[in-house]
Enzyme design. Structure first.
Site, PDB file in Angstrom:
ATOM      1  N   ASP A 150      -6.582   1.537  -8.145  1.00  0.00           N
ATOM      2  CA  ASP A 150      -6.522   0.713  -6.937  1.00  0.00           C
ATOM      3  C   ASP A 150      -7.406   1.375  -5.879  1.00  0.00           C
ATOM      4  OD1 ASP A 150      -5.512  -1.361  -5.318  1.00  0.00           O
ATOM      5  OD2 ASP A 150      -3.927  -0.088  -4.561  1.00  0.00           O
ATOM      6  N   ASP A 169      -3.007   2.843 -15.901  1.00  0.00           N
ATOM      7  CA  ASP A 169      -2.565   1.440 -15.857  1.00  0.00           C
ATOM      8  C   ASP A 169      -3.434   0.635 -14.895  1.00  0.00           C
ATOM      9  OD1 ASP A 169      -1.527   2.792 -13.643  1.00  0.00           O
ATOM     10  OD2 ASP A 169       0.512   2.034 -13.889  1.00  0.00           O
ATOM     11  N   ASP A 203       4.915  -2.028 -12.618  1.00  0.00           N
ATOM     12  CA  ASP A 203       6.234  -2.367 -12.104  1.00  0.00           C
ATOM     13  C   ASP A 203       6.210  -2.834 -10.658  1.00  0.00           C
ATOM     14  OD1 ASP A 203       5.597   0.366 -11.111  1.00  0.00           O
ATOM     15  OD2 ASP A 203       7.604   0.234 -10.243  1.00  0.00           O
TER      16      ASP A 203
HETATM   17  P1  IMP Z   1      -4.259   4.305  -6.288  1.00  0.00           P
HETATM   18  O1  IMP Z   1      -4.036   5.769  -6.066  1.00  0.00           O
HETATM   19  O2  IMP Z   1      -4.295   3.549  -4.998  1.00  0.00           O
HETATM   20  O3  IMP Z   1      -5.428   3.976  -7.157  1.00  0.00           O
HETATM   21  O4  IMP Z   1      -2.924   3.760  -6.927  1.00  0.00           O
HETATM   22  C1  IMP Z   1      -2.672   3.652  -8.248  1.00  0.00           C
HETATM   23  C2  IMP Z   1      -1.188   3.492  -8.495  1.00  0.00           C
HETATM   24  O5  IMP Z   1      -0.572   2.546  -7.599  1.00  0.00           O
HETATM   25  C3  IMP Z   1      -0.966   2.930  -9.872  1.00  0.00           C
HETATM   26  O6  IMP Z   1      -0.876   3.948 -10.845  1.00  0.00           O
HETATM   27  C4  IMP Z   1       0.318   2.143  -9.717  1.00  0.00           C
HETATM   28  O7  IMP Z   1       1.453   2.972  -9.928  1.00  0.00           O
HETATM   29  C5  IMP Z   1       0.319   1.687  -8.283  1.00  0.00           C
HETATM   30  N1  IMP Z   1      -0.162   0.291  -8.147  1.00  0.00           N
HETATM   31  C6  IMP Z   1      -1.293  -0.107  -7.503  1.00  0.00           C
HETATM   32  N2  IMP Z   1      -1.444  -1.441  -7.552  1.00  0.00           N
HETATM   33  C7  IMP Z   1      -0.390  -1.916  -8.252  1.00  0.00           C
HETATM   34  C8  IMP Z   1       0.013  -3.261  -8.656  1.00  0.00           C
HETATM   35  O8  IMP Z   1      -0.632  -4.297  -8.384  1.00  0.00           O
HETATM   36  N3  IMP Z   1       1.163  -3.343  -9.376  1.00  0.00           N
HETATM   37  C9  IMP Z   1       1.905  -2.256  -9.711  1.00  0.00           C
HETATM   38  N4  IMP Z   1       1.571  -0.995  -9.350  1.00  0.00           N
HETATM   39  C10 IMP Z   1       0.440  -0.824  -8.627  1.00  0.00           C
HETATM   40 MG    MG Z   2       4.434   2.140  -9.842  1.00  0.00          MG
END
Ligand code: IMP
Ligand code: MG
Length: 177
Positions: free
Chosen positions: A102, A99, A158
């Site tokens: 980040d 999705d 979400d």
């Molecule tokens: P990462 O490990 O920091 O890349 O985080 C990814 C996960 O954080 C995603 O799969 C989402 O569940 C959550 N996430 C990060 N940014 C957002 C956002 O803007 N809205 C909703 N969920 C987010």
């Molecule tokens: Mg989430």
């Protein structure tokens, strides 16, 4: 559906999202034509994107799901599998469907986990990419949209489990939850 009060502005409309997913699906269909493509999505956020993407890909695909839970609080990247795939991926062409990427910690964990199962190939397709917050460098094969450094909801994303069903991608008001 009228926008909930928590929404500050729409970043990408339902039509823009659908059109971009169709474009990316076309690229994927061309790349994997004649091969055995499996799409893997992480519950729950990526499920909305996976179903729309899969419908737009013009070659037969298989799908599978896994669920993860993050733990460790302040320690980023502490992720474990809460529900594993139903089937092996050995010798298959696998595309991890995300999705949002980040920091990149979650995707790196997933890629390492999947790579350990000897797929024939392993790629990543993400609906949203927020490179401004990236900590872990990753190669992303398909990306629908780059987004600014703001929290977004809709199209599977979400806030406290709400707003996944919004058909557009929107920025939330920072002060309201
Ligand atoms: P990462 O490990 O920091 O890349 O985080 C990814 C996960 O954080 C995603 O799969 C989402 O569940 C959550 N996430 C990060 N940014 C957002 C956002 O803007 N809205 C909703 N969920 C987010
Ligand atoms: Mg989430």
């Amino acid at each position: 559906m009228s926008a909930p009060a928590v929404i500050e502005r729409v970043l990408f409309t339902e039509e823009q999202v659908a059109e971009r997913i169709r474009e990316v699906a076309r690229e994927i269909g061309e790349k994997y034509r004649g091969r055995d493509l499996k799409l893997i999505a992480v519950l729950k956020g990526a499920v909305f994107f996976l179903t729309e993407l899969a419908r737009a890909i013009e070659i037969p695909v298989k799908i599978d799901f896994l669920a993860i839970s993050t733990f460790g609080g302040s320690a980023p990247g502490m992720v474990r599998i809460a529900k594993d795939l139903d089937d092996p991926i050995q010798d298959q062409d696998v595309l991890l469907v995300e999705d949002i990427i980040d920091t990149g910690f979650t995707t790196r964990f997933l890629l390492q986990t999947l790579a350990g199962r000897a797929p024939r190939s392993l790629g990543v397709c993400t609906l949203l990419d927020r490179t401004a917050r990236r900590i872990v460098q990753l190669q992303i094969d398909y990306r629908c949209f780059e987004i600014p450094d703001r929290f977004v909801v809709g199209c599977g994303l979400d806030h406290k489990q709400l707003y996944r069903n919004l058909p557009y991608i929107a920025v939330m008001h920072p002060e309201r939850d």
